[in-house]
Design a protein around this motif. Structure first.
Motif, short mmCIF file in Angstrom:
data_model
loop_
_atom_site.label_atom_id
_atom_site.label_comp_id
_atom_site.label_asym_id
_atom_site.label_seq_id
_atom_site.Cartn_x
_atom_site.Cartn_y
_atom_site.Cartn_z
N ASN B 120 6.25 15.80 83.41
CA ASN B 120 6.90 17.09 83.17
C ASN B 120 8.12 17.24 84.08
O ASN B 120 8.02 17.04 85.29
N LEU B 121 9.24 17.60 83.48
CA LEU B 121 10.48 17.72 84.23
C LEU B 121 11.14 19.07 83.95
O LEU B 121 11.00 19.61 82.85
N THR B 122 11.84 19.61 84.93
CA THR B 122 12.58 20.85 84.69
C THR B 122 14.05 20.64 85.01
O THR B 122 14.41 19.87 85.90
N LYS B 123 14.86 21.35 84.29
CA LYS B 123 16.31 21.23 84.40
C LYS B 123 16.79 21.65 85.79
O LYS B 123 16.32 22.66 86.33
N SER B 124 17.70 20.89 86.29
CA SER B 124 18.24 21.21 87.61
C SER B 124 19.22 22.38 87.49
O SER B 124 19.87 22.56 86.45
N GLU B 125 19.31 23.17 88.55
CA GLU B 125 20.17 24.36 88.52
C GLU B 125 21.63 24.00 88.23
O GLU B 125 22.31 24.68 87.47
N ASP B 126 22.08 22.91 88.81
CA ASP B 126 23.50 22.57 88.63
C ASP B 126 23.80 21.98 87.25
O ASP B 126 24.95 21.71 86.92
N ALA B 127 22.76 21.79 86.44
CA ALA B 127 22.99 21.31 85.07
C ALA B 127 23.06 22.48 84.10
O ALA B 127 23.39 22.32 82.92
N LYS B 128 22.71 23.66 84.60
CA LYS B 128 22.73 24.84 83.74
C LYS B 128 24.14 25.40 83.62
O LYS B 128 24.93 25.27 84.56
N PRO B 129 24.44 26.03 82.50
CA PRO B 129 25.79 26.60 82.36
C PRO B 129 26.00 27.69 83.40
O PRO B 129 25.07 28.42 83.76
N LYS B 130 27.18 27.77 83.90
CA LYS B 130 27.47 28.73 84.95
C LYS B 130 28.65 29.58 84.52
O LYS B 130 29.68 29.05 84.09
N LYS B 131 28.49 30.85 84.58
CA LYS B 131 29.57 31.75 84.18
C LYS B 131 30.54 31.88 85.35
O LYS B 131 30.14 32.07 86.50
N ILE B 132 31.78 31.74 85.03
CA ILE B 132 32.79 31.83 86.09
C ILE B 132 33.51 33.16 85.99
O ILE B 132 34.02 33.54 84.92
N GLU B 133 33.45 33.87 87.07
CA GLU B 133 34.07 35.20 87.10
C GLU B 133 35.58 35.06 87.20
O GLU B 133 36.10 34.19 87.89
N ILE B 134 36.28 35.95 86.47
CA ILE B 134 37.75 35.96 86.57
C ILE B 134 38.15 37.14 87.44
O ILE B 134 37.69 38.26 87.22
N ASN B 135 38.91 36.85 88.39
CA ASN B 135 39.36 37.94 89.28
C ASN B 135 40.44 38.79 88.62
O ASN B 135 41.31 38.27 87.94
#
Lengths: 124, 135
Positions: B120-135
């Motif tokens: 059993n394996l779980t996805k690593s956090e850094d492989a998940k999509p990440k929303k990038i905030e626009i300033n």
């Protein structure tokens, strides 16, 4: 003697049964049959001897994991194989053991066919 | 070494025909040992491998980058007897499975029961999509 009688799929159902890989050896007293049946538990295993046919069938429990199947080199773990057994096998003395996905059957030979030493009576 | 990729799935149709004409119905086809099944959902991957007759001491699982490497040895268990039939296979094996994404190193679970290995394996956090905030 033991011979294989089904190297084919079961015709009546669409289910595909794997033919378990088997090793068989013979001694003066027994036949030892070892079949590879990974994923099979005792409850799902059926061993029947009917006349001269020894049939081993195992149907796996339905897959509890409902995650989608992405890749498969094997399908369900269902197994079936039939062997023809001779008169030398005692129908009432067949032992079965299931361990690590390996089924071991010990078929005892009937007393009548075992080698027997004949004693010579001394007559004066 | 065997690596999982999309092309293997496409070539499989050919294997289906070959297997049909050669009457191959077992899992012991031309694939490398052990035969595997991969399931995927949300953030988890489950790998099932058929390893009958192998104990946990004889099997080794490694995570190399985003590959799971299963290796070990299947010890032959022949008795010193006269064999009528010898179909089972023994020896060393090694198989590499490419995962679709990186997984958490510390959340890998492996179980061996009834000749089936489950990883059993779980996805690593850094492989998940990440929303990038626009300033």
């Amino acid at each position: 003697m033991m011979t294989d009688t089904n190297v084919k799929n079961s015709g009546e159902s669409r289910k595909v049964f794997h033919i378990p890989l088997t090793d068989i050896y013979e001694t003066a007293d027994i036949y030892s049959v070892k079949l590879e049946m990974p994923g099979i538990v005792k409850e799902n295993l059926d061993i029947v001897i009917d006349n001269d046919e020894l049939k081993i069938t195992a149907e796996s429990s339905p897959e509890e994991n409902t995650d989608s199947l992405k890749y498969a080199e094997f399908r369900a773990k269902d197994f079936s194989r039939t062997f023809r057994v001779g008169n030398d096998v005692d129908r009432n003395r067949i032992d079965a053991k299931l361990e690590n996905g390996i089924l071991t059957l010990t078929l005892h030979k009937s007393e009548a066919v075992k080698p027997k030493k004949i004693s010579i009576n001394q007559v004066n | 070494m065997y690596t999982y990729n999309i092309f293997n799935d496409m070539i499989k149709l050919r294997t289906v025909f070959d297997d049909f004409f050669e009457h191959k119905t077992g899992y012991e086809s031309s694939r490398e040992f052990p035969p595997v099944q991969i399931r995927e959902a949300d953030d988890r991957i489950t790998i099932h491998a058929l390893v009958p007759g192998i104990t946990s001491g004889n099997i080794d699982i490694q995570l190399v980058d985003d590959n799971i490497v299963i290796s070990g040895s299947k010890k032959e268990d022949y008795e010193n007897q006269q064999y009528i039939r010898k179909e089972r296979l023994f020896g060393e094996f090694k198989k590499s499975i490419k995962l679709p994404y990186r997984v958490k190193h510390d959340e890998i679970k492996a179980d061996l029961a009834n000749g089936v290995l489950t990883i059993n394996l779980t996805k690593s956090e850094d492989a998940k999509p990440k929303k990038i905030e626009i300033n």
